[in-house]
Design a protein around this motif. Sequence first.
Motif, PDB file in Angstrom:
ATOM      1  N   VAL A 291      23.379  73.024  26.149  1.00 39.04           N
ATOM      2  CA  VAL A 291      23.852  71.877  25.391  1.00 39.04           C
ATOM      3  C   VAL A 291      25.079  71.317  26.102  1.00 39.04           C
ATOM      4  O   VAL A 291      26.037  72.039  26.369  1.00 39.04           O
ATOM      5  N   CYS A 292      25.038  70.026  26.402  1.00 39.52           N
ATOM      6  CA  CYS A 292      26.180  69.417  27.084  1.00 39.52           C
ATOM      7  C   CYS A 292      27.304  69.182  26.079  1.00 39.52           C
ATOM      8  O   CYS A 292      27.099  68.569  25.031  1.00 39.52           O
ATOM      9  N   LEU A 293      28.487  69.689  26.420  1.00 43.85           N
ATOM     10  CA  LEU A 293      29.666  69.444  25.586  1.00 43.85           C
ATOM     11  C   LEU A 293      30.691  68.615  26.354  1.00 43.85           C
ATOM     12  O   LEU A 293      31.882  68.667  26.085  1.00 43.85           O
ATOM     13  N   GLY A 294      30.215  67.887  27.365  1.00 49.61           N
ATOM     14  CA  GLY A 294      31.095  66.957  28.075  1.00 49.61           C
ATOM     15  C   GLY A 294      31.556  65.861  27.125  1.00 49.61           C
ATOM     16  O   GLY A 294      31.024  65.710  26.024  1.00 49.61           O
ATOM     17  N   THR A 295      32.531  65.081  27.567  1.00 48.05           N
ATOM     18  CA  THR A 295      33.171  64.111  26.671  1.00 48.05           C
ATOM     19  C   THR A 295      32.172  63.138  26.036  1.00 48.05           C
ATOM     20  O   THR A 295      32.169  62.950  24.814  1.00 48.05           O
ATOM     21  N   ALA A 296      31.308  62.539  26.859  1.00 52.49           N
ATOM     22  CA  ALA A 296      30.375  61.534  26.328  1.00 52.49           C
ATOM     23  C   ALA A 296      29.460  62.151  25.272  1.00 52.49           C
ATOM     24  O   ALA A 296      29.191  61.553  24.223  1.00 52.49           O
ATOM     25  N   CYS A 297      28.979  63.352  25.548  1.00 52.10           N
ATOM     26  CA  CYS A 297      28.082  64.009  24.596  1.00 52.10           C
ATOM     27  C   CYS A 297      28.840  64.461  23.353  1.00 52.10           C
ATOM     28  O   CYS A 297      28.343  64.343  22.234  1.00 52.10           O
ATOM     29  N   TYR A 298      30.057  64.966  23.573  1.00 54.69           N
ATOM     30  CA  TYR A 298      30.823  65.476  22.444  1.00 54.69           C
ATOM     31  C   TYR A 298      31.103  64.361  21.431  1.00 54.69           C
ATOM     32  O   TYR A 298      30.897  64.541  20.230  1.00 54.69           O
TER      33      TYR A 298
ATOM     34  N   ALA B 207      27.086  73.348  28.657  1.00 56.35           N
ATOM     35  CA  ALA B 207      27.394  72.779  29.967  1.00 56.35           C
ATOM     36  C   ALA B 207      28.511  71.750  29.780  1.00 56.35           C
ATOM     37  O   ALA B 207      28.776  71.321  28.661  1.00 56.35           O
ATOM     38  N   ARG B 208      29.149  71.368  30.873  1.00 58.93           N
ATOM     39  CA  ARG B 208      30.267  70.418  30.779  1.00 58.93           C
ATOM     40  C   ARG B 208      29.852  68.981  31.048  1.00 58.93           C
ATOM     41  O   ARG B 208      30.494  68.055  30.603  1.00 58.93           O
ATOM     42  N   CYS B 209      28.851  68.728  31.814  1.00 61.86           N
ATOM     43  CA  CYS B 209      28.268  67.394  31.977  1.00 61.86           C
ATOM     44  C   CYS B 209      26.980  67.574  32.753  1.00 61.86           C
ATOM     45  O   CYS B 209      26.964  68.234  33.784  1.00 61.86           O
ATOM     46  N   LEU B 210      25.913  66.986  32.232  1.00 61.41           N
ATOM     47  CA  LEU B 210      24.607  67.114  32.892  1.00 61.41           C
ATOM     48  C   LEU B 210      24.333  65.913  33.779  1.00 61.41           C
ATOM     49  O   LEU B 210      23.247  65.791  34.339  1.00 61.41           O
ATOM     50  N   GLY B 211      25.311  65.009  33.878  1.00 63.82           N
ATOM     51  CA  GLY B 211      25.097  63.797  34.674  1.00 63.82           C
ATOM     52  C   GLY B 211      24.160  62.825  33.971  1.00 63.82           C
ATOM     53  O   GLY B 211      23.501  62.022  34.611  1.00 63.82           O
ATOM     54  N   ALA B 212      24.096  62.927  32.655  1.00 65.16           N
ATOM     55  CA  ALA B 212      23.196  62.072  31.887  1.00 65.16           C
ATOM     56  C   ALA B 212      23.965  61.450  30.723  1.00 65.16           C
ATOM     57  O   ALA B 212      23.451  61.316  29.617  1.00 65.16           O
ATOM     58  N   CYS B 213      25.213  61.028  31.005  1.00 70.50           N
ATOM     59  CA  CYS B 213      26.108  60.564  29.933  1.00 70.50           C
ATOM     60  C   CYS B 213      25.541  59.348  29.193  1.00 70.50           C
ATOM     61  O   CYS B 213      25.830  59.143  28.020  1.00 70.50           O
ATOM     62  N   GLY B 214      24.735  58.531  29.876  1.00 68.52           N
ATOM     63  CA  GLY B 214      24.181  57.328  29.255  1.00 68.52           C
ATOM     64  C   GLY B 214      23.162  57.621  28.172  1.00 68.52           C
ATOM     65  O   GLY B 214      22.816  56.738  27.387  1.00 68.52           O
TER      66      GLY B 214
END
Length: 166
Positions: free
Chosen positions: A91-98, A131-138
Amino acid sequence: MNGSGVCSCGGATSEADLALRLDETIARYQSVPGGLIPVLQIAQGIYGHLPEPALLRICSGLNKSYSEVAGVVSFYSFFSTEPRGRHTIRVCLGTACYVRGAHRVLAELKQTLGIEVGQTTPNLQFTLEVARCLGACGIAPACLVGSVVHQSIKPNQIASILQSYE
Ligand code: FES
């Protein structure tokens, strides 16, 4: 092969067979400088993870201390001493996903699977990671199941996503 020693072809593999394959691998790398990491990778492929008896066998076969081998295993995140699920969910918990609700998706996954991050379900179907970013923020919030990206996930979609992997 999964952690229980059962091949994906359905045939059972005995502990002795697994140990024999490990011994052959150790023999192949015994005099190769830097052979520890490839032996660990192959051992993880054989067992599905790195159980204690396999680590002890590697120590003795490569003439290395347990602390050296255990140190390498704990340094690299792709090594696991615990059985892992057939499917790894990240599960992405990067900023955009969060900001788009990934924490709610993660909470739903934890509750549905009955496990915490870093754990595997008792039936060895799923391992849960972040994960921190999957490169799929869009397409946030995003998560990976194996190599498949699931996009714009809502908590109420979790059950059907999991069912598609049962
Ligand atoms: S922050 Fe989740 S894909 Fe980039």
